[in-house]
Enzyme design. Structure first.
Site, PDB file in Angstrom:
ATOM      1  N   LYS A  10      -6.065  -7.147  -4.933  1.00  0.00           N
ATOM      2  CA  LYS A  10      -6.049  -5.948  -5.769  1.00  0.00           C
ATOM      3  C   LYS A  10      -5.537  -6.220  -7.182  1.00  0.00           C
ATOM      4  O   LYS A  10      -6.038  -5.641  -8.151  1.00  0.00           O
ATOM      5  CB  LYS A  10      -5.224  -4.841  -5.112  1.00  0.00           C
ATOM      6  CG  LYS A  10      -3.728  -5.072  -5.057  1.00  0.00           C
ATOM      7  CD  LYS A  10      -3.024  -3.888  -4.427  1.00  0.00           C
ATOM      8  CE  LYS A  10      -1.527  -4.112  -4.319  1.00  0.00           C
ATOM      9  NZ  LYS A  10      -0.859  -4.201  -5.630  1.00  0.00           N
ATOM     10  N   THR A  11      -4.530  -7.087  -7.318  1.00  0.00           N
ATOM     11  CA  THR A  11      -4.008  -7.375  -8.658  1.00  0.00           C
ATOM     12  C   THR A  11      -5.079  -8.050  -9.515  1.00  0.00           C
ATOM     13  O   THR A  11      -5.214  -7.778 -10.710  1.00  0.00           O
ATOM     14  CB  THR A  11      -2.751  -8.267  -8.576  1.00  0.00           C
ATOM     15  OG1 THR A  11      -1.778  -7.638  -7.733  1.00  0.00           O
ATOM     16  CG2 THR A  11      -2.150  -8.488  -9.956  1.00  0.00           C
TER      17      THR A  11
ATOM     18  N   ASP B 237      -0.820   1.629  -9.593  1.00  0.00           N
ATOM     19  CA  ASP B 237      -0.798   0.670  -8.494  1.00  0.00           C
ATOM     20  C   ASP B 237       0.103   1.189  -7.366  1.00  0.00           C
ATOM     21  O   ASP B 237       1.010   1.995  -7.610  1.00  0.00           O
ATOM     22  CB  ASP B 237      -0.283  -0.676  -9.010  1.00  0.00           C
ATOM     23  CG  ASP B 237      -0.500  -1.805  -8.018  1.00  0.00           C
ATOM     24  OD1 ASP B 237      -1.285  -1.625  -7.067  1.00  0.00           O
ATOM     25  OD2 ASP B 237       0.111  -2.875  -8.197  1.00  0.00           O
ATOM     26  N   GLU B 238      -0.132   0.731  -6.147  1.00  0.00           N
ATOM     27  CA  GLU B 238       0.662   1.099  -4.967  1.00  0.00           C
ATOM     28  C   GLU B 238       0.793   2.629  -4.845  1.00  0.00           C
ATOM     29  O   GLU B 238       1.880   3.163  -4.609  1.00  0.00           O
ATOM     30  CB  GLU B 238       2.056   0.457  -5.025  1.00  0.00           C
ATOM     31  CG  GLU B 238       2.042  -1.055  -5.112  1.00  0.00           C
ATOM     32  CD  GLU B 238       1.677  -1.746  -3.801  1.00  0.00           C
ATOM     33  OE1 GLU B 238       1.272  -1.044  -2.849  1.00  0.00           O
ATOM     34  OE2 GLU B 238       1.785  -2.978  -3.741  1.00  0.00           O
TER      35      GLU B 238
ATOM     36  N   GLN C  46      -0.427   0.635   4.515  1.00  0.00           N
ATOM     37  CA  GLN C  46       0.811  -0.069   4.167  1.00  0.00           C
ATOM     38  C   GLN C  46       1.861   0.877   3.576  1.00  0.00           C
ATOM     39  O   GLN C  46       2.768   0.430   2.870  1.00  0.00           O
ATOM     40  CB  GLN C  46       0.516  -1.208   3.187  1.00  0.00           C
ATOM     41  CG  GLN C  46      -0.354  -2.304   3.787  1.00  0.00           C
ATOM     42  CD  GLN C  46      -0.460  -3.516   2.885  1.00  0.00           C
ATOM     43  OE1 GLN C  46       0.480  -4.299   2.740  1.00  0.00           O
ATOM     44  NE2 GLN C  46      -1.617  -3.686   2.261  1.00  0.00           N
TER      45      GLN C  46
ATOM     46  N   ARG D  78       1.086 -10.491   7.263  1.00  0.00           N
ATOM     47  CA  ARG D  78       1.826 -11.491   6.482  1.00  0.00           C
ATOM     48  C   ARG D  78       1.413 -12.902   6.908  1.00  0.00           C
ATOM     49  O   ARG D  78       1.660 -13.863   6.181  1.00  0.00           O
ATOM     50  CB  ARG D  78       3.338 -11.357   6.676  1.00  0.00           C
ATOM     51  CG  ARG D  78       3.998 -10.048   6.254  1.00  0.00           C
ATOM     52  CD  ARG D  78       3.595  -9.599   4.888  1.00  0.00           C
ATOM     53  NE  ARG D  78       2.484  -8.658   4.953  1.00  0.00           N
ATOM     54  CZ  ARG D  78       1.769  -8.281   3.928  1.00  0.00           C
ATOM     55  NH1 ARG D  78       2.008  -8.781   2.739  1.00  0.00           N
ATOM     56  NH2 ARG D  78       0.770  -7.422   4.061  1.00  0.00           N
TER      57      ARG D  78
END
Length: 755
Positions: free
Chosen positions: A32-33, A219-220, A250, A605
């Site tokens: 995403k970044t 973002d987020e 998330q 993760r």
């Protein structure tokens, strides 16, 4: 800019969609970044949009700095003309320009937590409110929560006028805000609170920022609270060029105000919204992603999406059912050593993820014994935590009254009116007679300038310590620790505290008792001296490594701390009902969904290998308890996981007993498993035995009725045992039923089926 060759198809679509509202659902590890930075670069280079017209908001300074650096690398220094900052930094810039319209001077001060607490104490003193009834931290938490919900002091007062305790908090909130304004100061929560107030009530200001920011990116977005949500909503102009990026799967910060409905309702807020799903994962092997998909699909509050990868399937998910928590820790340590030997890994390739910080202790001990370097991420090592050091100081002073450092640490812990000035007078007296501090306080009557109150407090402390010293030869170390916790009031103070962090401190202290019990079982020398030596020697090995080598360490952390990180090999430990998910989640569908999102974060993760471990028994506060394997394990398809190590036949039976059909509230879509059966388990996975049908003895039923165990009642349906208590004749169990709430039943008489 050739985005088609720089990004995958989904990423490219998100990057080139600039006009109108856009929701980018970015799954874990989907880049995403990268999408955000290329989107900004495309806007500036290809569409000639002025950087100053773009506002990009993130949650942390680190994320903002990383994004700005990556944009600058693509477009050059022109990137410095755009706003890429956190919510709070953006609001400070707005308020520095406009806050005079709210009656503040533009040179306002931003109070930190110390300043806030000082001001709260002033308010409490003026209102004659006892700090034993309400602590400054509790009050600040309540006020912070109110501001994040955009509740003014006046509204908070009105809402709580019939609640005696909360009405006091409201009075403090009112006075606190008045004093803040009188001091021309804002606290951290005020930055967003006041910015929203400014934009809502000043059309001229709102119009200015509508004209300034033609394009807004957040973002987020799944982590936004109400105040942050409203700030974004106000800044968006009539063109609705708003792009939000996030992953509802998330959202794991509800406990600090994050509202998952903000991202789930984006299309309702902006009916013209386009949705782009980033589902290609670049982090994990196929089986790991499939397991994550299996778990998260059971949540009802989510957008439909599934991670995929072009990588190999990789190994299956490794399940290990340990006999005990110690066996679990040793398994993890041995597995790390084996993998390092066979696969040329480094220590830094391994992560141990747990639900609570208190779980680290037994893994730390095992790693020290196996000479595995480790670091605690987002928390202190077990024996470095304040509450543990406090209790250890009591033990050290009992063992060695000459230890002035230990005495100074605990002479006023818990508080007993022996302040710093009094301790200094004791130190001066001890120095003058060339004695240790403990010898000095034995002669407290001869210490000049001490008040009668000081002397009385010191004598009580001496009496307490003398009593402990007399006991240390007669009782075990675990009993001695329990005596300290009880007789000093240390544990009671934590249990009755309103401080949020004190709940975890209680758990850590219980873990210390468990450590002492384990020491007594395994050590030939069971003395206090041997226990202290074992702890000291064990802790000293942490620093025995070469400073240059210590960088290569395994990581231990809570799942919350792991968000945003990735590791080749991940161990998810303590995966039992009652731990992960926690006990409260078992009876609350909303909390269960949050726990499942947390599990999803943990699974994703892992890059190459994932181990999920649980234990048949573990020690909690010196008592051995047994929890059933986590429901989340049963939600993973059988073809994705395999049992390793230990007694596999026994483990299969244990896991099958717990491998029940997912409760309907967790699987509202009626998802089908690979063989066509509804839910996450097949009929052959079930082991359905009742005491009546099989003629099992009552004792067998009692032994199987453990906290976290799934049961089926003929009338109430499926539920989870949340507590078990024994009277002279009967065993009483409390069961959280999926659709009927919590019921208390007599075990021998209830028509129950153990699942």
């Amino acid at each position: 800019m050739d985005l088609e060759n720089l990004l995958n198809e989904e990423q490219c679509e998100a990057a080139i969609t600039v006009d109108g509202p856009l929701l980018i659902l970015a799954g874990a590890g989907s880049g995403k970044t990268r999408v955000l930075t290329y989107r900004i670069a495309h806007m500036i280079q290809d569409l000639n949009i002025y950087p100053s017209q773009i506002l990009a908001i993130t949650f942390t300074n680190k994320a903002a700095g990383e994004m700005k650096d990556r944009v600058r690398a693509l477009v050059g220094d022109i990137a410095d003309n755009m706003w890429i900052s956190t919510f709070h930094s953006s609001c400070v810039r707005i308020l520095r320009r406009e806050i005079d319209k709210l009656g503040y001077n533009k040179n306002f001060t931003i109070y930190d937590s110390y300043d806030q607490k000082s001001l709260i104490k002033q308010c409490m003193k003026e209102l004659d409110i006892n700090d034993k009834d309400l602590t400054d931290s509790e009050i600040l938490n309540k006020i912070s929560g109110a501001k994040n919900e955009l509740i003014t002091p006046e509204k908070y007062k009105k809402e709580n006028e019939h609640d005696f305790r909360m009405n006091k908090v409201a009075d403090i909130y009112v006075l606190y805000q008045k004093k803040l304004k009188a001091n021309n100061a804002l606290d951290f929560d005020d930055l967003i609170f006041k910015a929203v107030d400014l934009l809502k009530n000043n059309k001229e200001v709102l119009d200015f920022y509508h004209n300034k920011f033609k394009y807004i990116m957040v973002d987020e977005y799944q982590d936004t609270n109400k105040a942050q949500y409203m700030l974004v909503k106000l800044l968006v102009n009539e063109r609705e060029n708003i792009c939000v990026v996030g992953d509802d799967d998330q959202c794991i910060y509800a406990w600090r105000g994050a509202d998952v409905t903000n991202i789930l309702d984006f299309e309702s807020d902006y009916p013209k919204a386009k949705v782009v799903k980033l589902e290609q994962n670049y982090r994990s092997y196929g089986n790991i992603l499939a397991a994550a998909n299996d778990v998260i699909k059971n949540n009802s509050q989510r957008k439909d999406k599934a991670l995929r990868t072009e990588k190999d399937l990789g190994d299956k998910i490794n399940l290990y059912r340990a006999f005990s928590d110690r066996d679990e820790a040793n398994f993890v340590a041995n597995q790390i050593k084996t993998i390092m030997k066979d696969e040329n890994k480094s220590y830094k390739d391994f992560a141990i993820l747990y639900r609570m910080n208190s779980q680290s202790r037994i893994f730390e001990e095992s790693f020290r014994k196996n000479l595995i370097p480790y670091k605690i991420v987002g928390g202190l090592k077990f024996y470095d935590r304040k509450e543990i050091k406090d209790i250890m100081a009591y033990l050290k002073l009992m063992n060695n009254p000459l230890d002035d450092i230990a005495l100074k640490r605990i002479i006023n812990v818990p508080k007993r009116n022996i302040g710093d000035a009094t301790i200094q007078k004791i130190q001066e007296f001890a120095t003058s007679i060339d004695q240790c501090l403990y010898s000095a306080i034995l002669d407290v009557e001869f210490i000049p300038s001490l008040t009668t109150r000081n002397t009385s407090s010191i004598n009580k402390f001496v009496s307490l310590m003398n009593n402990f010293m007399a006991k240390k030869e007669e009782i075990t170390v675990a009993e001695l620790i329990k005596a300290i916790l009880s007789d000093t009031g240390y544990l009671k103070q934590l249990e009755t505290s309103k401080e949020p962090e004190d709940e975890s401190r209680v758990e850590n202290i219980k873990e210390l008792v468990s450590d002492a019990v384990e020491f007594e079982k395994t050590s030939e020398d069971k003395s206090l001296l041997a226990f202290l030596e074992g702890v000291s020697l064990g802790s000293s090995t942490e620093n025995a490594e070469d400073p240059l080598e210590i960088i290569d360490t395994s990581a231990m952390m809570t799942v919350h701390s792991a968000k945003g990180l990735e590791f080749p090999v991940v161990f998810m430990v303590g995966m039992e009902n009652g731990i992960f998910p926690g006990m409260s989640s078992l009876s609350d569908p909303t909390e269960m969904e949050e726990s499942r999102r947390l599990c999803y974060v943990a699974i994703t993760r892992a890059e190459e290998k994932l181990y999920i471990t649980s234990a048949e028994s573990r020690m909690i506060f010196g008592r051995t308890v047994g929890y059933a394997p986590s429901d989340f394990i049963s939600e993973i398809s059988p073809d994705l996981k395999e049992l390793i190590g230990g007694d596999k036949n026994r483990t299969v039976q244990v896991l099958r007993r717990n491998h029940t059909k997912a409760p309907q509230r967790y699987n509202p879509h009626g998802l089908m498993s690979s063989n066509g059966a509804e839910g996450s388990a097949t009929t052959q996975d079930f082991v359905s035995i009742t005491a009546q049908e099989s003629g099992l003895a009552q004792q067998t039923m009692k032994s199987e009725a453990t906290v976290g165990r799934k049961v089926r009642h003929s009338k109430f349906g499926v539920g989870t045992i949340v507590s078990v208590s024994n009277s002279d004749k009967d065993t009483l169990i409390s069961i959280a039923f999926d659709n009927m709430g919590i019921k208390k039943l007599v075990l021998d008489k209830a028509p129950l089926e153990m699942l």
